[in-house]
Design an enzyme around this catalytic site. Structure first.
Site, PDB file in Angstrom:
ATOM      1  N   ALA A 121       0.872  -1.177   0.000  1.00 46.99           N
ATOM      2  CA  ALA A 121       0.000   0.000   0.000  1.00 46.99           C
ATOM      3  C   ALA A 121       0.906   1.223   0.000  1.00 46.99           C
ATOM      4  CB  ALA A 121      -0.940   0.000   1.191  1.00 46.99           C
ATOM      5  N   GLY A 149       0.527   3.860  -1.792  1.00 48.73           N
ATOM      6  CA  GLY A 149      -0.300   5.065  -1.793  1.00 48.73           C
ATOM      7  C   GLY A 149      -0.056   5.985  -2.968  1.00 48.73           C
ATOM      8  N   CYS A 201      -6.315   1.070  -8.905  1.00 44.91           N
ATOM      9  CA  CYS A 201      -5.531   0.908  -7.680  1.00 44.91           C
ATOM     10  C   CYS A 201      -6.448   0.615  -6.497  1.00 44.91           C
ATOM     11  CB  CYS A 201      -4.706   2.157  -7.394  1.00 44.91           C
ATOM     12  SG  CYS A 201      -3.656   1.973  -5.937  1.00 44.91           S
ATOM     13  N   LYS A 217      -5.651  -0.012 -17.512  1.00 48.25           N
ATOM     14  CA  LYS A 217      -5.295  -1.087 -16.580  1.00 48.25           C
ATOM     15  C   LYS A 217      -6.486  -1.432 -15.698  1.00 48.25           C
ATOM     16  CE  LYS A 217      -1.547  -2.539 -13.527  1.00 48.25           C
ATOM     17  NZ  LYS A 217      -0.241  -2.121 -12.932  1.00 48.25           N
ATOM     18  N   GLY A 256       6.352  -7.969 -12.389  1.00 47.55           N
ATOM     19  CA  GLY A 256       6.448  -7.018 -11.298  1.00 47.55           C
ATOM     20  C   GLY A 256       7.066  -7.620 -10.058  1.00 47.55           C
TER      21      GLY A 256
END
Length: 310
Positions: free
Chosen positions: A71, A73, A133, A169, A270
């Protein structure tokens, strides 16, 4: 058997099918170029917004037995500063033949469009709209990627200011994945990235008797979510037959080839970088070639979408 693993993503030629996913290595120009030298055919910058963001306080990322939970942010310097980084990255990437994908997010359609306008002079090869997200709900509300209409609104706004290749995405969390993908394509996207992290999830520190992350919850990535990401790519290809960057838990040539058989044009990497570092790109490419030899597959075009023909 020799294999040419170059691909065309939304009209952009890549020397190989592997894409550095957004966020995992940040946006420093030298880092993006390093990924390309290691074997990435394209690199994606960390998502940036119109204005700078500090993001969440540490701890923001935690490995666990089956991947990562994070997270961060959406920490970023803002689009004006990011443009300078992307210009430097593009200068280093193009001699290597690698493409630059600039990732963008915002609090609304107008913010996405304004950020893209600021980034456009850096001439990224593609723009990727991060509408998915899962870690900033309390600031931005429900992710746009949960709603076909909201996704279309963002895509349409950006298409109004950006004529180049455009990816959107998506989130694995929505039950309307194909509908959201179709809305993005109808509104002007050239392709999709599938998918963002899963969640939010949580880890608890037993000694501290509290969640590990300062944000309490975070997005789950890595091998644990690979079957889910694979299903998302399969579902989108079956419904839409559009260019897809398949992303989620890819850490081997087998994972990457499975993504392509599900319908992916290119494959994002990733979380595997946290375990194997930049060597993961060569590892995955070498394993893909070996598997293609073993299975009698000559080209990625031959493999793409093959899982739908069984």
């Amino acid at each position: 058997m020799s294999h040419d693993l170059g691909v065309s993503l939304c009209g952009v030629s890549l020397p190989g099918p592997l894409v550095l996913a957004s966020g995992i290595w940040g946006s420093a120009a030298a880092t993006l170029v390093r990924a390309a030298r290691a074997g990435a055919g394209a690199v994606t910058s960390k998502s940036c917004s119109l204005e700078p963001r500090v993001g969440h306080p540490n701890p923001t990322v935690q490995p666990w037995d089956h991947g990562l939970i994070n997270a961060v942010g959406l920490t970023n310097p803002g689009a004006a500063e990011e443009r300078l980084v992307l210009q430097e990255a593009r200068a280093g990437l193009h001699p290597l033949g690698a493409a630059l994908i600039a990732s963008v997010f915002g609090g609304g359609a107008a913010e996405y469009a304004a950020a893209v306008e600021l980034l456009a002079p850096a001439q990224p090869d593609l723009i990727e709209l991060n509408v998915s997200c899962p870690n900033v709900h309390h600031e931005f509300g429900q992710p746009f990627a949960y709603d076909p209409r909201a996704t279309a609104e963002v895509t349409r706004a950006v298409r109004g200011v950006w004529s180049g290749p455009l990816l959107v995405k998506l989130s694995p969390n929505t039950p309307e994945l194909a509908a959201v993908g179709d809305a993005a394509m109808t509104a002007g996207a050239d392709g999709l990235t599938a998918v963002n992290t899963l969640g939010p999830g949580m880890l608890i520190d037993l000694a501290a008797r509290r969640p590990v992350l300062s944000n309490l919850v975070g997005g789950v990535s890595g091998p644990a979510m690979h079957p889910i990401a694979l299903r998302c790519v399969y579902e989108l290809w079956a419904a839409l037959k559009v260019p897809i960057v398949g992303t989620g838990g890819v850490s081997s040539g087998r994972d990457a080839l499975a993504m392509i058989m599900a319908g992916a044009t290119a494959v994002g990497i990733g979380s595997a970088l946290q375990r194997d570092g930049e060597a993961v790109f060569r590892l995955v490419m070498d394993e893909m070639r070996a598997l293609m030899n073993e299975l009698g597959i000559q080209t990625l075009d031959e493999a793409r979408g093959a899982a739908h023909d069984a």
